[in-house]
Design a protein around this motif. Structure first.
Motif, PDB file in Angstrom:
ATOM      1  N   LEU A 176      16.152  38.921 -20.943  1.00 31.44           N
ATOM      2  CA  LEU A 176      14.869  38.719 -21.376  1.00 31.44           C
ATOM      3  C   LEU A 176      14.045  37.981 -20.367  1.00 31.44           C
ATOM      4  CD1 LEU A 176      12.680  38.285 -23.544  1.00 31.44           C
ATOM      5  CD2 LEU A 176      13.972  36.287 -24.254  1.00 31.44           C
ATOM      6  N   GLU A 179      12.968  40.404 -17.611  1.00 37.34           N
ATOM      7  CA  GLU A 179      11.684  40.966 -17.999  1.00 37.34           C
ATOM      8  C   GLU A 179      10.471  40.210 -18.019  1.00 37.34           C
ATOM      9  OE1 GLU A 179      10.119  43.568 -22.080  1.00 37.34           O
ATOM     10  OE2 GLU A 179      12.078  42.773 -21.995  1.00 37.34           O
ATOM     11  N   PRO A 185       4.266  42.202 -19.276  1.00 36.42           N
ATOM     12  CA  PRO A 185       4.174  43.275 -20.721  1.00 36.42           C
ATOM     13  C   PRO A 185       3.069  43.504 -20.787  1.00 36.42           C
ATOM     14  CG  PRO A 185       4.327  40.792 -21.155  1.00 36.42           C
ATOM     15  CD  PRO A 185       4.476  40.666 -19.583  1.00 36.42           C
ATOM     16  N   SER A 189       1.033  42.544 -26.682  1.00 39.02           N
ATOM     17  CA  SER A 189       2.386  42.653 -27.320  1.00 39.02           C
ATOM     18  C   SER A 189       2.947  41.402 -27.460  1.00 39.02           C
ATOM     19  CB  SER A 189       3.246  43.399 -26.183  1.00 39.02           C
ATOM     20  OG  SER A 189       3.449  42.746 -24.877  1.00 39.02           O
ATOM     21  N   LEU A 191       5.683  40.100 -26.524  1.00 40.71           N
ATOM     22  CA  LEU A 191       6.098  39.419 -25.451  1.00 40.71           C
ATOM     23  C   LEU A 191       5.071  38.684 -24.647  1.00 40.71           C
ATOM     24  CD1 LEU A 191       8.506  38.535 -23.655  1.00 40.71           C
ATOM     25  CD2 LEU A 191       8.283  40.801 -22.510  1.00 40.71           C
ATOM     26  N   TYR A 227       9.188  36.849 -31.323  1.00 35.26           N
ATOM     27  CA  TYR A 227      10.350  37.160 -30.732  1.00 35.26           C
ATOM     28  C   TYR A 227      10.996  38.554 -31.550  1.00 35.26           C
ATOM     29  CZ  TYR A 227      14.865  37.416 -28.220  1.00 35.26           C
ATOM     30  OH  TYR A 227      16.118  37.962 -27.519  1.00 35.26           O
ATOM     31  N   HIS A 230       8.995  41.218 -31.036  1.00 33.94           N
ATOM     32  CA  HIS A 230       9.386  41.972 -29.556  1.00 33.94           C
ATOM     33  C   HIS A 230      10.738  42.723 -29.709  1.00 33.94           C
ATOM     34  CE1 HIS A 230      10.247  42.031 -25.290  1.00 33.94           C
ATOM     35  NE2 HIS A 230      11.578  41.526 -25.774  1.00 33.94           N
ATOM     36  N   GLU A 231      11.580  42.231 -30.452  1.00 30.32           N
ATOM     37  CA  GLU A 231      12.824  42.998 -30.735  1.00 30.32           C
ATOM     38  C   GLU A 231      12.458  44.562 -31.147  1.00 30.32           C
ATOM     39  OE1 GLU A 231      15.324  40.411 -32.742  1.00 30.32           O
ATOM     40  OE2 GLU A 231      16.567  39.804 -31.050  1.00 30.32           O
ATOM     41  N   GLU A 233       9.723  45.897 -31.182  1.00 28.47           N
ATOM     42  CA  GLU A 233       9.135  46.816 -29.986  1.00 28.47           C
ATOM     43  C   GLU A 233       9.859  47.372 -29.220  1.00 28.47           C
ATOM     44  OE1 GLU A 233       4.667  44.082 -30.071  1.00 28.47           O
ATOM     45  OE2 GLU A 233       6.108  44.201 -28.345  1.00 28.47           O
ATOM     46  N   GLU A 234      10.901  46.687 -28.642  1.00 28.04           N
ATOM     47  CA  GLU A 234      12.053  47.178 -27.763  1.00 28.04           C
ATOM     48  C   GLU A 234      12.822  48.178 -28.573  1.00 28.04           C
ATOM     49  OE1 GLU A 234      12.404  46.342 -24.373  1.00 28.04           O
ATOM     50  OE2 GLU A 234      10.309  45.525 -24.839  1.00 28.04           O
ATOM     51  N   LYS A 237      10.667  51.294 -28.262  1.00 24.19           N
ATOM     52  CA  LYS A 237      11.047  51.863 -26.895  1.00 24.19           C
ATOM     53  C   LYS A 237      12.107  52.672 -26.567  1.00 24.19           C
ATOM     54  CE  LYS A 237       7.923  48.487 -24.909  1.00 24.19           C
ATOM     55  NZ  LYS A 237       7.762  47.482 -24.034  1.00 24.19           N
ATOM     56  N   ALA A 238      13.356  52.023 -27.179  1.00 24.58           N
ATOM     57  CA  ALA A 238      14.565  52.819 -26.986  1.00 24.58           C
ATOM     58  C   ALA A 238      14.829  53.847 -27.702  1.00 24.58           C
ATOM     59  CB  ALA A 238      15.676  51.670 -27.135  1.00 24.58           C
TER      60      ALA A 238
END
Length: 244
Positions: A176, A179, A185, A189, A191, A227, A230-231, A233-234, A237-238
């Protein structure tokens, strides 16, 4: 030429079988102490004793007055000059000793205060090594370490320092934080919002690092929500990368 000494006060007279000054001539006279006769006749030191001896009250009062006058006459009106000078010197020495003692205590207090401040600065500087730990403000951590080091053994100090360094390394190597520092970012977003909140804290408290501010923001309800977003969103993306 012979000298004639007068008005001498003799404390003691001793007879010897062989004098040091064979030619000396000394004349001694007996003091006329007729005025002290009432005192010798009294043979008591208080009115009660005098009255108990069978004397009248008037006679006893006269005897007591005579004794008092004799005592006053024996007391010198003025001390000899050498005695007065010696007493003054003693008083001056006492005064200087008191002043010296006070000055020494003041100096010891100043030295102790300087040493305390020096030790504080030493441990604050030591705490700088752990400033990247969340909430580890050097100004706060330094005094804590100083107090703890006064109790811990050298071996315990080394172990604790090793653990703290390990925690710092983990914090610095966190994905984190990487990043956060590696790239900006996306605007809007979760983040980006967390970074903005952390920057606000850094501006308010110049001693706080960005990592510390970020951790503090994440500990709030709003930060936890960002947060969590954010998880998500990640994760999205993954998932998109896996589809590709």
């Amino acid at each position: 030429m012979a000298n004639k000494l007068k008005n001498l006060v003799l404390r003691a007279i001793a007879l010897v079988d062989r004098g040091a000054n064979q030619e000396a001539r000394v004349v001694l006279t007996k003091r006329d102490d007729a005025e002290d006769a009432p005192m010798r006749k009294a043979e008591h030191g208080s009115m009660d004793e005098c009255m108990a001896a069978g004397k009248t009250e008037a006679e006893c009062k006269e005897l007591m007055a005579a004794m008092k006058r004799a005592e006053e006459e024996q007391m010198p009106d003025k001390l000899p000059e050498d005695v007065t000078k010696a007493l003054a010197e003693v008083a001056d020495l006492k005064k200087r000793a008191t002043e010296a003692e006070a000055a020494q205590k003041a100096a010891e207090t100043r030295i102790a205060k300087m040493e305390d401040e020096r030790q504080r600065e030493v441990f604050i500087a030591k705490a700088q090594e752990f400033k990247d730990l969340p909430g580890a403000n050097p100004d706060d951590l330094g005094p804590i370490l100083r107090k703890a080091y006064g109790v811990w053994t050298p071996e315990e100090q080394q172990k604790v320092e090793a653990m703290l360094r390990g925690a710092v390394k983990i914090a610095q190597d966190s994905a984190l934080f990487q990043e956060i520092g590696a790239a900006r970012p996306a605007v809007g977003s979760a983040l980006d919002k967390l970074n903005a909140k952390a920057n606000e804290l850094v501006q308010k408290d110049g001693k706080m690092t960005f990592a510390q501010a970020f951790a503090k923001v994440c500990d709030t309800d709003e930060g936890k929500a960002f947060y969590h977003q954010h998880e998500q969103e990640e994760a999205s993306k993954a998932g998109a990368r896996r589809v590709r």
